[in-house]
Design a protein around this motif. Structure first.
Motif, PDB file in Angstrom:
ATOM      1  N   ARG A  68       0.842  -1.211   0.000  1.00  0.00           N
ATOM      2  CA  ARG A  68       0.000   0.000   0.000  1.00  0.00           C
ATOM      3  C   ARG A  68       0.875   1.258   0.000  1.00  0.00           C
ATOM      4  O   ARG A  68       0.555   2.250  -0.659  1.00  0.00           O
ATOM      5  N   ALA A  69       1.988   1.214   0.737  1.00  0.00           N
ATOM      6  CA  ALA A  69       2.895   2.358   0.756  1.00  0.00           C
ATOM      7  C   ALA A  69       3.475   2.628  -0.624  1.00  0.00           C
ATOM      8  O   ALA A  69       3.590   3.783  -1.054  1.00  0.00           O
ATOM      9  N   ARG A  70       3.824   1.574  -1.333  1.00  0.00           N
ATOM     10  CA  ARG A  70       4.368   1.748  -2.681  1.00  0.00           C
ATOM     11  C   ARG A  70       3.319   2.332  -3.620  1.00  0.00           C
ATOM     12  O   ARG A  70       3.632   3.174  -4.474  1.00  0.00           O
ATOM     13  N   GLU A  71       2.078   1.886  -3.466  1.00  0.00           N
ATOM     14  CA  GLU A  71       0.994   2.425  -4.305  1.00  0.00           C
ATOM     15  C   GLU A  71       0.828   3.921  -4.092  1.00  0.00           C
ATOM     16  O   GLU A  71       0.574   4.676  -5.044  1.00  0.00           O
ATOM     17  N   LEU A  72       0.971   4.357  -2.841  1.00  0.00           N
ATOM     18  CA  LEU A  72       0.759   5.770  -2.504  1.00  0.00           C
ATOM     19  C   LEU A  72       2.037   6.604  -2.619  1.00  0.00           C
ATOM     20  O   LEU A  72       1.981   7.830  -2.519  1.00  0.00           O
ATOM     21  N   GLY A  73       3.172   5.931  -2.789  1.00  0.00           N
ATOM     22  CA  GLY A  73       4.436   6.658  -2.887  1.00  0.00           C
ATOM     23  C   GLY A  73       4.898   7.270  -1.589  1.00  0.00           C
ATOM     24  O   GLY A  73       5.534   8.340  -1.573  1.00  0.00           O
ATOM     25  N   VAL A  74       4.579   6.581  -0.486  1.00  0.00           N
ATOM     26  CA  VAL A  74       4.992   7.064   0.844  1.00  0.00           C
ATOM     27  C   VAL A  74       5.718   5.933   1.573  1.00  0.00           C
ATOM     28  O   VAL A  74       5.654   4.772   1.158  1.00  0.00           O
ATOM     29  N   PRO A  75       6.415   6.224   2.690  1.00  0.00           N
ATOM     30  CA  PRO A  75       7.137   5.178   3.419  1.00  0.00           C
ATOM     31  C   PRO A  75       6.205   4.209   4.150  1.00  0.00           C
ATOM     32  O   PRO A  75       5.095   4.574   4.559  1.00  0.00           O
ATOM     33  N   ALA A  76       6.703   2.975   4.333  1.00  0.00           N
ATOM     34  CA  ALA A  76       6.026   1.968   5.145  1.00  0.00           C
ATOM     35  C   ALA A  76       6.707   1.913   6.506  1.00  0.00           C
ATOM     36  O   ALA A  76       7.932   1.758   6.590  1.00  0.00           O
ATOM     37  N   VAL A  77       5.923   2.053   7.588  1.00  0.00           N
ATOM     38  CA  VAL A  77       6.466   2.120   8.942  1.00  0.00           C
ATOM     39  C   VAL A  77       5.839   1.024   9.809  1.00  0.00           C
ATOM     40  O   VAL A  77       4.627   0.836   9.805  1.00  0.00           O
ATOM     41  N   VAL A  78       6.685   0.313  10.557  1.00  0.00           N
ATOM     42  CA  VAL A  78       6.220  -0.640  11.559  1.00  0.00           C
ATOM     43  C   VAL A  78       6.452  -0.038  12.930  1.00  0.00           C
ATOM     44  O   VAL A  78       7.567   0.410  13.244  1.00  0.00           O
ATOM     45  N   VAL A  79       5.419  -0.043  13.766  1.00  0.00           N
ATOM     46  CA  VAL A  79       5.522   0.418  15.149  1.00  0.00           C
ATOM     47  C   VAL A  79       5.463  -0.793  16.066  1.00  0.00           C
ATOM     48  O   VAL A  79       4.540  -1.614  15.970  1.00  0.00           O
ATOM     49  N   THR A  80       6.462  -0.930  16.927  1.00  0.00           N
ATOM     50  CA  THR A  80       6.483  -2.048  17.869  1.00  0.00           C
ATOM     51  C   THR A  80       6.919  -1.539  19.235  1.00  0.00           C
ATOM     52  O   THR A  80       7.104  -0.331  19.420  1.00  0.00           O
ATOM     53  N   PHE A  81       7.066  -2.461  20.197  1.00  0.00           N
ATOM     54  CA  PHE A  81       7.237  -2.043  21.588  1.00  0.00           C
ATOM     55  C   PHE A  81       8.383  -2.798  22.265  1.00  0.00           C
ATOM     56  O   PHE A  81       8.679  -3.933  21.934  1.00  0.00           O
ATOM     57  N   ASP A  82       9.003  -2.126  23.250  1.00  0.00           N
ATOM     58  CA  ASP A  82      10.041  -2.745  24.057  1.00  0.00           C
ATOM     59  C   ASP A  82       9.999  -2.134  25.462  1.00  0.00           C
ATOM     60  O   ASP A  82      10.067  -0.910  25.598  1.00  0.00           O
ATOM     61  N   PRO A  83       9.862  -2.950  26.515  1.00  0.00           N
ATOM     62  CA  PRO A  83       9.727  -4.406  26.485  1.00  0.00           C
ATOM     63  C   PRO A  83       8.353  -4.833  26.002  1.00  0.00           C
ATOM     64  O   PRO A  83       7.508  -3.984  25.671  1.00  0.00           O
ATOM     65  N   HIS A  84       8.133  -6.141  25.964  1.00  0.00           N
ATOM     66  CA  HIS A  84       6.822  -6.659  25.590  1.00  0.00           C
ATOM     67  C   HIS A  84       5.780  -6.086  26.540  1.00  0.00           C
ATOM     68  O   HIS A  84       5.998  -6.054  27.769  1.00  0.00           O
ATOM     69  N   PRO A  85       4.651  -5.583  26.029  1.00  0.00           N
ATOM     70  CA  PRO A  85       3.651  -4.946  26.901  1.00  0.00           C
ATOM     71  C   PRO A  85       3.230  -5.790  28.096  1.00  0.00           C
ATOM     72  O   PRO A  85       2.949  -5.247  29.170  1.00  0.00           O
ATOM     73  N   SER A  86       3.192  -7.104  27.953  1.00  0.00           N
ATOM     74  CA  SER A  86       2.735  -7.946  29.066  1.00  0.00           C
ATOM     75  C   SER A  86       3.638  -7.810  30.282  1.00  0.00           C
ATOM     76  O   SER A  86       3.187  -7.942  31.427  1.00  0.00           O
ATOM     77  N   GLU A  87       4.940  -7.537  30.069  1.00  0.00           N
ATOM     78  CA  GLU A  87       5.870  -7.424  31.190  1.00  0.00           C
ATOM     79  C   GLU A  87       5.575  -6.188  32.033  1.00  0.00           C
ATOM     80  O   GLU A  87       5.815  -6.185  33.246  1.00  0.00           O
ATOM     81  N   VAL A  88       5.033  -5.152  31.411  1.00  0.00           N
ATOM     82  CA  VAL A  88       4.691  -3.926  32.133  1.00  0.00           C
ATOM     83  C   VAL A  88       3.308  -4.049  32.775  1.00  0.00           C
ATOM     84  O   VAL A  88       3.097  -3.670  33.930  1.00  0.00           O
TER      85      VAL A  88
END
Length: 322
Positions: free
Chosen positions: A41-61
């Motif tokens: 989808r990012a390539r179709e729109l000509g914009v960057p593809a971004v992954v958002v993730t977490f550290d530490p794993h949310p369950s630990e908090v």
């Protein structure tokens, strides 16, 4: 690929982007569907593809002491995401304060104000915000206000692993814990990997003619069940066929659980202090204690021969070679 830790690392003037959010531990084949759709989808729109993730794993908090075994450290996840075409990975420090963000505040602070999301791509069971109160329906509702679209990807891939269960990180953790590394590889799309620094052990392997790399694994690593495995040892960019032992070394009355890898037919390696990777191809047998050292060495020789053959056959085909 850009890697950011925290919202403050996002460059000033960052424009619109296509975003997906999740722990993505293991980047298994279900994850690959979502990330692949994000990139497309990012390539179709000509914009960057971004992954958002977490550290530490949310369950630990949220539930201290409940940190699940990790299938891949963040650096490895970033490598795998880069191979899928991701342009940037944002690792958000998951703190007690961050866990209190309402779903609406999360959307505004992360997706709208910082990443300027044009499209958000998620699986059908995606939850976010305080007490996981937000879902894809709410995400879509806010999209109408903040000018982004939501794409929901059905990630329920399944194969033979785990009796045909849908692919998930939970399934991979279970398979790894049971020693079914071949099943885990089916879900992951590659062998399960354990990483760490080589430390000095008792050095018995060197004395017996099978010098092993004793790998001090990254905290919370998902280590396979005790036993002997065929696989690979990667060090200094070189990937070598290996016979791998996981367990306490009952032959010598050991008590500490270790991961040791013997690079087959290589007795010239000095890996102490180096970061290495161990990839698990197939379970060979459980750990045993033999009546004599001679019987133990005979079994080791047979294990090494079998591991050599299994890795050679795997390397002849397209599967399990990444």
């Amino acid at each position: 690929m850009q890697r950011w830790r925290g919202l403050e690392d996002i460059p000033e003037g960052w424009g619109r982007s296509v975003v997906t959010i999740g722990s993505y531990d293991g980047v298994h084949r279900g994850h690959q569907l979502i990330i692949g759709r994000t990139v497309a989808r990012a390539r179709e729109l000509g914009v960057p593809a971004v992954v958002v993730t977490f550290d530490p794993h949310p369950s630990e908090v949220v539930r201290p002491g409940s940190h699940p075994p990790l299938l891949a450290p963040h650096a490895r996840r970033a490598e795998l995401m880069a191979e899928l075409g991701v342009d940037a990975v944002l690792v958000l420090p998951f703190t007690a304060e961050f866990s209190q963000l309402s779903p609406a505040d999360f959307v505004v602070k992360v997706l709208v104000d910082k990443l300027h999301a044009r499209v958000v791509v998620e699986g059908p069971n995606f939850r976010f915000g305080h007490r996981a109160a937000g879902d894809v329906a709410f995400l879509s509702e806010l999209g109408a206000t903040y000018d982004y679209d939501v794409v929901v990807v059905d990630l329920y891939e399944r194969g033979t692993a785990g009796g045909g269960e849908p692919f998930s990180s939970t399934l991979v953790r279970r398979l790894v814990g049971e020693g079914d590394v071949a099943g885990a590889a089916e879900v992951l799309g590659r062998p399960h990997r354990v990483e760490g620094v080589v430390v000095r052990g008792a050095q018995r392997g060197r004395e017996l003619g099978y010098p092993t790399a004793n790998v001090e694994t990254v905290p919370h690593t998902a280590v396979p069940a005790d036993g002997v495995y065929a696989g690979w040892l990667t060090a200094d960019g070189e990937r070598m066929p290996a016979a791998i032992s996981v367990g306490t070394n009952p032959q010598f009355n050991g008590t500490e659980r270790t991961v040791e890898a013997y690079a087959i037919d290589r007795v010239d390696l000095d890996l102490y202090g180096k970061h290495v990777a161990v990839d698990f191809l197939e379970y060979i047998r459980g750990q045993e204690k033999f009546d004599t050292l001679e019987a133990f060495l005979e079994r080791m020789a047979g294990d090494v021969d079998r591991c050599r053959d299994l890795v050679a056959r795997a390397e002849e085909g397209p599967a399990a070679t990444r």
